[in-house]
Design a protein around this motif. Structure first.
Motif, mmCIF file in Angstrom:
data_model
loop_
_atom_site.group_PDB
_atom_site.id
_atom_site.type_symbol
_atom_site.label_atom_id
_atom_site.label_comp_id
_atom_site.label_asym_id
_atom_site.label_seq_id
_atom_site.Cartn_x
_atom_site.Cartn_y
_atom_site.Cartn_z
ATOM 1 N N GLU A 11 0.863 -1.290 -0.035
ATOM 2 C CA GLU A 11 -0.137 -0.174 -0.110
ATOM 3 C C GLU A 11 0.753 1.214 0.099
ATOM 4 O O GLU A 11 1.815 1.463 0.768
ATOM 5 N N ARG A 12 0.570 2.266 -0.805
ATOM 6 C CA ARG A 12 1.380 3.449 -1.023
ATOM 7 C C ARG A 12 0.192 4.643 -0.911
ATOM 8 O O ARG A 12 -0.953 4.464 -1.574
ATOM 9 N N ASP A 13 0.717 5.668 -0.275
ATOM 10 C CA ASP A 13 -0.179 6.773 -0.304
ATOM 11 C C ASP A 13 -0.187 7.468 -1.595
ATOM 12 O O ASP A 13 0.910 7.763 -2.245
ATOM 13 N N VAL A 14 -1.301 7.792 -2.099
ATOM 14 C CA VAL A 14 -1.348 8.588 -3.361
ATOM 15 C C VAL A 14 -2.160 9.845 -3.520
ATOM 16 O O VAL A 14 -3.255 9.632 -2.996
ATOM 17 N N ILE A 15 -1.477 10.903 -3.718
ATOM 18 C CA ILE A 15 -1.935 12.030 -3.770
ATOM 19 C C ILE A 15 -2.553 12.381 -5.020
ATOM 20 O O ILE A 15 -1.872 12.443 -6.315
ATOM 21 N N ASN A 16 -3.887 12.636 -5.342
ATOM 22 C CA ASN A 16 -4.542 12.966 -6.629
ATOM 23 C C ASN A 16 -4.457 14.777 -6.525
ATOM 24 O O ASN A 16 -4.932 15.178 -5.644
#
Length: 68
Positions: free
Chosen positions: A62-67
């Motif tokens: 799991e990785r944090d993804v910033i949209n």
């Protein structure tokens, strides 16, 4: 928001290219013949690269993804 993405342990990668051949999105490339890198914009976290890696140096996590 968190999404699964592949991650390569570059210190242990032998740049064999097996992962690159297995990736359906062409998200993996071999950097200067030294180690595999993952384009996180293309990676969908399917895990085919990790399953195929003979050196077991790829993991999908799991990785944090910033949209935006």
């Amino acid at each position: 928001m968190a999404k699964k993405k592949a991650s390569v342990n570059v210190a242990s990668c032998v740049a064999c290219g097996v992962c690159r051949l297995q990736c359906p999105r062409q998200a993996i490339s071999i950097y200067k013949g030294c180690y595999a890198t993952v384009d996180e914009n293309l990676c969908v976290g399917c895990g085919l690269c990790a399953k195929a890696c003979p050196a077991s140096v790829i993991e999908v996590k799991e990785r944090d993804v910033i949209n935006g």
